[in-house]
Write an enzyme that holds these catalytic residues in place. Structure first.
Site, short mmCIF file in Angstrom:
data_model
loop_
_atom_site.label_atom_id
_atom_site.label_comp_id
_atom_site.label_asym_id
_atom_site.label_seq_id
_atom_site.Cartn_x
_atom_site.Cartn_y
_atom_site.Cartn_z
CD GLU A 176 -5.42 -9.27 -1.81
OE1 GLU A 176 -6.47 -8.98 -1.21
OE2 GLU A 176 -4.30 -9.10 -1.33
CG ASP A 197 -1.83 -1.23 1.24
OD1 ASP A 197 -1.27 -2.34 1.10
OD2 ASP A 197 -3.05 -1.12 1.41
O1 IFM Z 1 -2.48 -4.52 0.04
C1 IFM Z 1 -3.85 -4.67 0.10
C2 IFM Z 1 -4.33 -5.56 -1.02
O2 IFM Z 1 -4.01 -5.02 -2.27
C3 IFM Z 1 -5.80 -5.79 -0.92
N1 IFM Z 1 -6.12 -6.39 0.36
C4 IFM Z 1 -5.71 -5.57 1.47
C5 IFM Z 1 -4.23 -5.28 1.43
C6 IFM Z 1 -3.83 -4.37 2.59
O3 IFM Z 1 -4.43 -3.12 2.45
#
Ligand code: IFM
Length: 800
Positions: free
Chosen positions: A498, A360
């Site tokens: 994801e 992030d």
């Molecule tokens: O890094 C992110 C990911 O891209 C999506 N799920 C949450 C993570 C943490 O914010």
């Protein structure tokens, strides 16, 4: 949330509803980058509506738990003792409990300018006594170990004995996140308590596995106006808590104020002899409270001067932009520079993702690069210190170079969980997110961006180039020449989306040729070669010898940058190879059946199905390419790879995924706003507002209470800063190509670029860039083909 239109600097809440408290507590967190404390009331105990939480950056602890018949280990950012704890009782009545009295008024305000949280309430108790309570809290922005809690009690229609309890309460555990309740949660063990002076208490604890010592010291005073008042004081202690009970006489209309000054020190801190010693030293001296408050305000004023970003638009928009910057600065501040910490995805505001560091920071660094680049540098050093661990991870996986972990905590090992709970089905499922090796590409991107913005050669020479080369090496090794494609392919990874953990029938094996990953790998290889070439001869020779880099390896990298495979289907870039063969999901049917389908993967798994079967993305994946690369960068890269894109490929690809994305991550709205900004301004503005709402209205339904979404917070501000303004910092000059949504009015931003402190003003008609006085080199500013040289003290203007 309400707010007077004239005061965008105040986040106000009226009334009290226990169900809203968890969200408010996260949003009313006060912090200084070293530590942060959720906005739970001082009298709160964990459980029920409230969750007292204090987190110090980088204080992690690892515990083993039994889940689904297996032992798993998780490292967590540790919830530390509740330092603001203050409660009171009248005569021998019960201790104050907001949930049992009859509330007459309740307001809560977070002053964004000063990061001061104030709560004001009036209540009537069962003996008809009416009392006004005002509580004020801050975590000091200049003196980072220092915190302050004030509680003012005003009897309206009674007199009597008022007893306060001011405590350092170590009976805390990590229990905020419902989904983690099966995991071990007790991270602290008591070390000792003492009362070194009549008005002072000390609590020492230690994390039970990482053995980080922690000390909190508190000094408590009772005053009326500014005069101390006579009070009887009793010390109470248990191994994990220590309190002072202070009793004074109270009379109607005469406020009694408790002032509690607290210091927090851990064994990770620099320039201390021991945490306990330092905590007590921090309380010593006769600094007057007013002076401390003035220092705190001044530190914030200086920060806001650098971070000034304002749009005319609606006051709510301005307030949320300020709120996002505030929480960013409460998580990462000038204090972070010395701490060896990364950017925790959920701030220091809660326990979601256990305080881990993901990719992030990709959305956070653009804000820091253009204001406090030394902070980006420090955060990149966090990654550099963990380079050896990333090298070891690559070796364990049978590769060379550096394989950075998807989730990172204290020492840089992979912290992604092995199993996660689907709260819908109640099943613990294997977690394959560690296949998101693209994290290393984000780190390479961040190194390169930092270098582009700052031109900091020393960083490149001593840290940046090494990271770039080792990351490139890993991708150069992971890419294999595939005889069928006669191109390089990358197999068995997960992309930013994801949902897709594997192919139907092979759910955890990862997917092949994720377009985002493959393109970014090409970029990383190119940056590594560019950085290598840019090093001074001596350093280049030494690094090359140290890393045993030989020309054959670099020749292979070059070949990959010309022959990487990128999948396509139906005239669009495929998210990954085989995506085009997946089934279409009936989105409308799912929306009408479930309403909220952000977390579609959980819904499908609970139905006995799997999201891997569908063309469905959780968040921007292929579209990340249009976020991180301008068309000027992407088109030549694709052409070099032998994929000349026709002019419609990008809009077609955007439309394709837009129709198939559930936005199950708050990052998604930021990226979608970005990629739509050129062609569909109105839709982009909708996504911008959605990104602004991520936390303030908790659009993911309950997740903000577990910690704010720092990527979306920073990313939404970056939409103003770089996206709608078209601001670029490539090639040693500043370029602007605004696609400014006129509905937002005029934008004004303060920036630092190279040596210049700049003030940028953009509206639908023109762009203005002013620089403050100084003796630094002029900088070239280019706006839509017009070029001007900006000298210190001058302003350049471009009509649009
Ligand atoms: O890094 C992110 C990911 O891209 C999506 N799920 C949450 C993570 C943490 O914010």
């Amino acid at each position: 949330m309400t707010g007077r239109p004239d005061d965008e600097w105040l986040l106000r809440y009226e009334g009290y509803d226990p169900a809203d408290e968890p969200l408010r507590e996260a949003l009313c967190t006060v912090g200084n980058g070293y530590l942060a404390t959720r906005g739970a009331p001082p009298e709160a105990r964990p459980g029920g509506a409230h969750y007292p939480g204090t987190y110090v950056a980088g204080v992690y602890n690892r515990l083993a738990s039994r889940v689904a018949g297996r032992t798993v280990e998780n490292e967590c950012l540790v919830n530390l003792p509740h330092w603001p704890a203050v409660t009171f009782r009248i005569d021998d009545g019960p201790w104050f409990d907001i949930d049992t009295v009859h509330l007459l008024e309740h307001h809560q305000t977070l002053d964004l300018r000063r990061a001061v949280l104030t709560r004001h309430l009036r209540y009537r108790d069962d003996r008809n006594r009416v009392t006004t309570v005002t509580q004020r809290r801050l975590v000091h922005m200049r003196h980072h170990h220092l915190c302050f809690q004030e509680v003012v009690i005003t009897p309206e229609n009674w007199s009597g004995r008022l007893r306060f309890r001011s405590e350092l309460d170590g009976r805390v555990r990590n229990t905020l996140v419902e989904r983690y309740r099966d995991l071990a949660d007790t991270h602290l063990e008591p070390v000792g308590t003492s009362g070194p002076a009549p008005d002072c208490v000390l609590l020492e604890m230690r994390t039970n596995r990482s053995a980080i010592p922690l000390a909190m010291a508190a000094r408590t005073a009772l005053v009326q106006g500014s005069e101390p008042i006579p009070a009887t004081i009793r010390l109470r202690s248990a191994p994990d808590r220590i309190a002072l009970d202070l009793t004074a006489e109270a009379t109607p209309g005469r406020p009694v104020t408790l002032e509690k000054t607290v210091t927090v020190v851990t064994g990770r801190d620099h320039a201390i002899s021991s945490p306990a010693d330092e905590a007590l030293r921090g309380l010593a001296g006769d600094r007057h409270l007013d002076d401390l408050l003035a220092d705190h305000e001044q530190a914030w004023r200086h920060l806001w001067e650098r971070f000034r970003i304002t749009v005319e638009g609606h006051p709510d928009t301005r307030r949320i932009v300020l709120l996002h910057l505030l929480h960013l600065l409460q998580t990462i501040s000038p204090h972070s520079a010395d701490l060896d910490v990364g950017v925790p995805a959920r701030g220091l505001h809660g326990e979601a993702y256990r305080g881990h560091v993901f990719w992030d920071e990709l959305l956070v660094f653009p804000i820091l690069n253009l204001r406090l680049p030394d902070l980006t540098r420090a955060l990149l050093r966090y990654r550099h210190r963990r380079l050896d661990e990333a090298r070891a991870a690559a070796r364990r996986a049978g590769h060379i170079g550096a394989m950075y972990p998807w989730q990172s905590g204290s020492d840089g090992r992979e912290e992604s969980q092995q199993f996660h709970l689907n709260p819908r089905s109640g099943r613990w499922l294997p977690d394959t997110s560690a296949r998101q090796h693209h994290i290393g590409l984000a780190i390479a991107h961040n190194v390169w961006q930092y270098h582009q913005v700052t031109g900091d050669r020393e960083f490149l020479i001593h840290h940046g180039a090494e990271m770039l080369l080792e990351i490139a090496r890993f991708w150069g090794d992971l890419a294999v020449l595939d005889p069928d494609h006669d191109r390089y392919v990358i197999r068995g990874v997960m992309g930013p989306d994801e949902f897709h953990t594997g192919y139907p029938g092979a759910e955890s094996g990862g997917i092949d040729n994720n377009a985002y990953t493959n393109v970014m790998a090409v970029r990383a290889l190119s940056w590594a070669m560019e950085a290598y070439a840019a090093l001074p001869a001596r350093e280049r020779g030494e690094l090359s010898e140290r890393l045993r880099l030989d020309p054959t390896e670099r020749a292979r990298w070059k070949d990959i940058t010309h022959r990487m495979f990128i999948p396509f289907h139906e005239g669009v870039i495929s998210q990954f190879e085989g995506y085009g063969e997946l089934a279409e999901l009936d989105w409308e049917a799912y929306r009408s059946r479930y309403g909220d389908i952000h977390r579609l993967e959980r819904i499908l798994e609970a139905e006995g199905d799997t999201v891997n079967r569908y063309r469905a993305s959780k968040q921007a994946d292929a579209l990340m390419l249009f976020h991180l690369l301008t068309a000027d960068e992407l088109l030549p890269l694709m052409a070099r790879l032998g994929y000349p894109l026709d002019p419609d490929t990008i809009p077609r690809t955007i439309d394709h995924y837009l129709a198939r994305t559930s936005h199950g991550s708050t990052l998604s709205a930021v990226v979608h706003a970005w990629v739509l900004a050129r062609a569909h301004r109105e839709r982009a503005v909708d996504f911008f507002f959605r990104a602004l709402e991520s936390d303030i209205v908790d659009i993911q339904g309950g997740t903000t209470a577990e910690g704010v979404h720092l990527g979306a917070m920073a990313g939404s501000v970056d939409l103003l800063q770089r996206c709608f303004s078209g601001l670029e910092t490539r090639g040693g000059h500043l370029a602007l190509n605004p696609f400014w949504p006129e509905a937002l009015g005029t934008l004004e931003i303060n920036l630092r670029y190279r040596e210049h402190f700049l003030r940028l003003r953009i509206n639908g008609d023109r762009v203005e860039v002013g620089s403050t006085d100084g003796s630094h080199q002029p900088v070239r500013v280019i706006c839509r083909g017009q070029t001007a040289e900006l000298r210190p003290g001058a302003t350049v203007r471009f009509p649009l």
